[in-house]
Design a protein around this motif. Sequence first.
Motif, PDB file in Angstrom:
ATOM      1  N   UNK A 550       0.819  -1.213   0.000  1.00 26.58           N
ATOM      2  CA  UNK A 550       0.000   0.000   0.000  1.00 26.58           C
ATOM      3  C   UNK A 550       0.854   1.264   0.000  1.00 26.58           C
ATOM      4  N   UNK A 551       2.035   1.203   0.609  1.00 27.07           N
ATOM      5  CA  UNK A 551       2.849   2.415   0.781  1.00 27.07           C
ATOM      6  C   UNK A 551       4.144   2.389  -0.025  1.00 27.07           C
ATOM      7  N   UNK A 576      -5.123 -14.136  -0.563  1.00 25.52           N
ATOM      8  CA  UNK A 576      -6.032 -13.206  -1.236  1.00 25.52           C
ATOM      9  C   UNK A 576      -5.785 -11.766  -0.776  1.00 25.52           C
ATOM     10  N   UNK A 577      -5.561 -11.567   0.511  1.00 26.45           N
ATOM     11  CA  UNK A 577      -5.310 -10.220   1.026  1.00 26.45           C
ATOM     12  C   UNK A 577      -4.111  -9.579   0.340  1.00 26.45           C
ATOM     13  N   UNK A 578      -3.037 -10.329   0.194  1.00 28.23           N
ATOM     14  CA  UNK A 578      -1.818  -9.765  -0.398  1.00 28.23           C
ATOM     15  C   UNK A 578      -1.968  -9.563  -1.900  1.00 28.23           C
ATOM     16  N   UNK A 579      -2.581 -10.517  -2.595  1.00 26.90           N
ATOM     17  CA  UNK A 579      -2.773 -10.326  -4.034  1.00 26.90           C
ATOM     18  C   UNK A 579      -3.744  -9.172  -4.315  1.00 26.90           C
ATOM     19  N   UNK A 580      -4.721  -8.967  -3.448  1.00 31.38           N
ATOM     20  CA  UNK A 580      -5.599  -7.804  -3.598  1.00 31.38           C
ATOM     21  C   UNK A 580      -4.793  -6.517  -3.487  1.00 31.38           C
ATOM     22  N   UNK A 585      -2.799  -1.642  -5.945  1.00 33.32           N
ATOM     23  CA  UNK A 585      -1.699  -0.688  -6.091  1.00 33.32           C
ATOM     24  C   UNK A 585      -1.020  -0.765  -7.458  1.00 33.32           C
ATOM     25  N   UNK A 586      -1.811  -1.226  -8.447  1.00 29.97           N
ATOM     26  CA  UNK A 586      -1.376  -1.230  -9.855  1.00 29.97           C
ATOM     27  C   UNK A 586      -0.092  -2.040 -10.080  1.00 29.97           C
ATOM     28  N   UNK A 592       1.118 -11.408 -11.063  1.00 30.40           N
ATOM     29  CA  UNK A 592       0.987 -12.554 -11.964  1.00 30.40           C
ATOM     30  C   UNK A 592       2.290 -13.345 -12.056  1.00 30.40           C
ATOM     31  N   UNK A 593       3.419 -12.662 -12.014  1.00 27.49           N
ATOM     32  CA  UNK A 593       4.694 -13.364 -12.055  1.00 27.49           C
ATOM     33  C   UNK A 593       4.857 -14.258 -10.821  1.00 27.49           C
TER      34      UNK A 593
END
Length: 627
Positions: A550-551, A576-580, A585-586, A592-593
């Motif tokens: 996020x930062x 899921x939390x981390x991939x979200x 954050x673009x 995907x890698x």
Amino acid sequence: MKPSNALLYFILLIMTSCGQPKVVEPEVYTYVEESHSYAKPNNAFITHLKLDISVNFETEIISGTATYDIKNNNSTQIVLDSKHLDIESVTADGKETEFSLGAKDKQLGQALTVTIGKNTKQIEIVYKTTKDTEALQWLKAQQTADKTHPFLFTQGQAILTRTWIPIQDSPQIRLTYEANVKVPKGLMAVMSAENPKEKSQDGLYHFKMKQPIPAYLIALAVGSFEYKAISERTGVYAEKTMLTKVHDEFSDMDKMVAAAEALYGKYAWDQFDVIVLPPSFPFGGMENPRLTFATPTVIAGDKSLTSLIAHELAHSWSGNLVTNATWNDFWLNEGFTVYFEMRIMEALYGKERADMLALISRQDLDEELESLKDTPNATKLKLDLKGKNPDDGMNSIAYDKGYLLLRTLEETVGRDKFDAFLKQYFKEHAFSTMTTEKFGTYLNTNLLEKHQITFNMDEWINQPGVPENQAVINSDKFTNVKRTLEEFLTTGKIDTSITTEWTSQEWVYFIRNFPKTMTVDQMKHLDSAFNFTNSSNSYIQMVWYEQALNHDYHGNNVDQKIEAFLTSVGRRWYVETIFKAFKRNNRLEDALKIYEKSRPNYHSVTATTIDDLLGYEPEPEEEELLK
């Protein structure tokens, strides 16, 4: 002296009231219509299952026979659920009979329709699983803790048991079961049933579950693990290198059972054991009766994450004893269980710790409500999941909005009245299923009207969002955590002596409340002070890695640590939390890698969720590897 008839009656009454809940077979069966099973139980249904199966790690196939005792309401057919199974033959009362498989549905699989006579008592199905079976995860030795033997586990919730057993895969159909399971010599097999404590010399294991359960709670694990008792009725299974650590972490399990019984009545399942599975297990825990399946991510070394065990234990009442009739009623399983979990934690560790857990639950709910703001109907407790995967309803609404409703009810009517009501509810509905509507009627009759209390259940159940009339949860410790964070943001300094006694919950609350304006330098300062990037606590790792994304923080090799975390942990909530956060954050390309590397380690439950989240379409060979 021979007792009188009156005394005999009194003794029987005492024995009944103090003993375990009875399994009472109803005289009339009326099943509600549901959209996630092809079964037509009002015509004919299963009452008992006998499995005779072999587990082959070389072919990654389970094969054998499933024999069913059935009850028939004057029907010439019985319909089961089947998905990705190879059905070889079917007999009815020992004679070969006709069967057919219906059209394939991506979510539901196929209807398996078997021809029976009006007096048929038993059917037998010879079958085997296939490479597409979703409930099974076959693991190579290197994917386990000891790295010496392969491992297999099943995950049936919500509608995946049909992918490894042809079954009437509806939560409202309860059955007893027994099983003979053959596995390679040197491995142990355990099920959600009466279990062995030592390895069999010949690889043959025998199981019995005498209490009726829904199909999603039939579970199997096979691997090289050992058992260590905590008490006469509690203990743990784990791989050898983890056994002592797991035993120490879960040493309060018997105290948890005692605390739960003091609240809502006798534990009905005789034994409460936990098996810690390899890290690819997709959930924190799964409440399989007698044997909870658990993720190793809760082994923190300080018992700080063992509320998960309290949660799975609570399911022994809410979920396993009284079960949601359909997946649209899922909150009846999970909202009650979160409430019960908090009460167990309060009884053992005090109100302050329980309130910290409750406030984190409330924060989870706020985040879920925000994520669902464009689909407000998805924030109702009573769901409409027709045409959808029931997993779509397994989110914070069922868990945390359900909990908040029950906590608000408790504060409205008073804890003593609410506890008496819940104890009566579990006793009167033991080994049965419940719809939201039926529960509402029962609540009105036995609590609200009884005590002349006004409470608007409709706005909680059938309306989006959270009503204004809700319990307000406070925590002095979290107030201090917030003050510490605010002082750091203002002065750039933090007194580390203040934090030396912080629990995992306090650290999680501290990190989750970082403002959007938090700078990279501030992130670096905190990481230098507390080494969050290299934390050994998986919960702290998850929330810190989310905030690093996020930062735009890249210090302390955090990017490599995030990748290592995602490729080694398969717990869906964490992943899921981390991939979200990557997607938000673009950083979809980076996500995907990593996902291409990590996906083969995930159970299908996790992989399906992340496929949808990232828009990932696996190549056929990748699907083959996942299976």
